[in-house]
Design a protein around this motif. Structure first.
Motif, PDB file in Angstrom:
ATOM      1  N   LEU A  18       1.591  -1.451   2.496  1.00 34.72           N
ATOM      2  CA  LEU A  18       0.365  -1.038   1.824  1.00 34.72           C
ATOM      3  C   LEU A  18      -0.824  -1.641   2.563  1.00 34.72           C
ATOM      4  N   ASP A  20      -4.924  -0.613   4.808  1.00 31.61           N
ATOM      5  CA  ASP A  20      -6.047   0.259   5.142  1.00 31.61           C
ATOM      6  C   ASP A  20      -5.796   0.949   6.480  1.00 31.61           C
ATOM      7  N   ASP A  52      -9.453   1.824   2.911  1.00 32.14           N
ATOM      8  CA  ASP A  52      -8.989   1.318   1.621  1.00 32.14           C
ATOM      9  C   ASP A  52      -9.448  -0.105   1.366  1.00 32.14           C
ATOM     10  N   THR A  54      -9.048  -3.216  -1.973  1.00 33.70           N
ATOM     11  CA  THR A  54      -8.091  -3.537  -3.032  1.00 33.70           C
ATOM     12  C   THR A  54      -8.342  -2.804  -4.353  1.00 33.70           C
ATOM     13  N   ALA A  57      -6.804   0.530  -3.769  1.00 37.29           N
ATOM     14  CA  ALA A  57      -5.354   0.396  -3.598  1.00 37.29           C
ATOM     15  C   ALA A  57      -4.665   0.287  -4.951  1.00 37.29           C
ATOM     16  N   LEU A  61      -1.657   2.846  -6.552  1.00 35.54           N
ATOM     17  CA  LEU A  61      -0.457   2.039  -6.412  1.00 35.54           C
ATOM     18  C   LEU A  61       0.805   2.772  -6.840  1.00 35.54           C
ATOM     19  N   SER A  64       1.610   5.657  -4.225  1.00 37.19           N
ATOM     20  CA  SER A  64       1.797   5.193  -2.858  1.00 37.19           C
ATOM     21  C   SER A  64       2.912   4.173  -2.701  1.00 37.19           C
ATOM     22  N   ILE A  75       1.708  -6.260   1.820  1.00 36.73           N
ATOM     23  CA  ILE A  75       0.314  -5.984   1.463  1.00 36.73           C
ATOM     24  C   ILE A  75      -0.600  -6.573   2.535  1.00 36.73           C
ATOM     25  N   LEU A  77      -4.460  -6.067   3.222  1.00 38.64           N
ATOM     26  CA  LEU A  77      -5.776  -5.536   2.867  1.00 38.64           C
ATOM     27  C   LEU A  77      -6.793  -6.665   2.956  1.00 38.64           C
ATOM     28  N   ILE A 107      -1.779  -6.265  -7.888  1.00 40.27           N
ATOM     29  CA  ILE A 107      -0.899  -5.365  -7.139  1.00 40.27           C
ATOM     30  C   ILE A 107       0.534  -5.878  -7.215  1.00 40.27           C
TER      31      ILE A 107
END
Length: 214
Positions: A18, A20, A52, A54, A57, A61, A64, A75, A77, A107
């Protein structure tokens, strides 16, 4: 500080990355991970989205990440969270470091509620370069790196210290982020060397070298 022993991923597992645009890049670090982890029979899915942050995101969630039913989530980001509200993005609301940290924790929490058990949080690279450094300032990203470290600690996720890895690379090459273009092409995105450094740091964190007795 949390300590982890042994590999983070096992053969036959599914990993969702996950992030950007650094994650979404067609020839980016995820491509390297797919090749390396494919040798270990780990399936890697790219859930990167350009631009992207947070908060966004969190909103994507389920589609994705959660609906893909992965065994683990990586993760990565923070670059956009650190930049928004500054420079060319000055007209957008800022994502303060405390909100960024909270979003990372949420997340992990929401994914954990869905049954996902393994999480990795990477810090941002540690600094902008070139034009991006001039636009967003030297003080912007380091506080987000600290927030990512705190989020990993509090959510019991495995920390990928990209800030330290990039700082060491800059020092090794006798330069600094102020020099620009050392590891990035526009002050934000990665060259091949930058992508390789991201992937190698992640892999070293996920598969720590075994310590042998002297």
């Amino acid at each position: 500080m949390l300590e982890f022993n042994g590999p983070w991923l096992e053969s036959g597992e599914k990993l969702v990355c996950l992030g950007d645009s650094l994650t979404a890049a067609e020839n980016g670090y995820v491509g390297i991970l797919k090749k390396k982890l494919g040798e270990k029979k780990v399936d890697v899915i790219n859930a990167g989205l350009g631009g992207d942050k947070t908060p966004a995101a969190l909103s994507r969630l389920r589609a994705s990440v959660i609906d893909l039913k992965p065994d683990a989530v990586s993760i990565f980001l923070g670059a956009n969270d650190a930049a928004v509200g500054r420079g060319v993005w000055a007209d957008e609301p800022r994502v303060e470091p405390s909100a960024y940290k909270s979003n990372l924790i949420w997340i992990v929490h929401l994914c954990r509620l869905a049954g996902i058990k393994k999480f990795s949080i990477a810090t941002p690279a540690g600094q902008f370069e070139g034009a991006a450094l001039a636009a967003y300032g030297a003080a912007a990203m380091p506080i987000y790196c600290l927030a990512a470290r705190e989020a990993a600690e509090e959510s019991k996720a495995r920390l990928v210290p990209l800030d330290a890895a990039f700082a060491m690379e800059w020092q090794t090459h006798g330069g600094s982020a102020k020099g620009g273009l050392l590891l990035t092409v526009d002050g934000v995105h990665m060259t091949q060397a930058g992508n390789e450094l991201i992937a190698s740091t992640m892999l070293a964190t996920w598969f720590p070298a075994k310590q042998t007795e002297k």
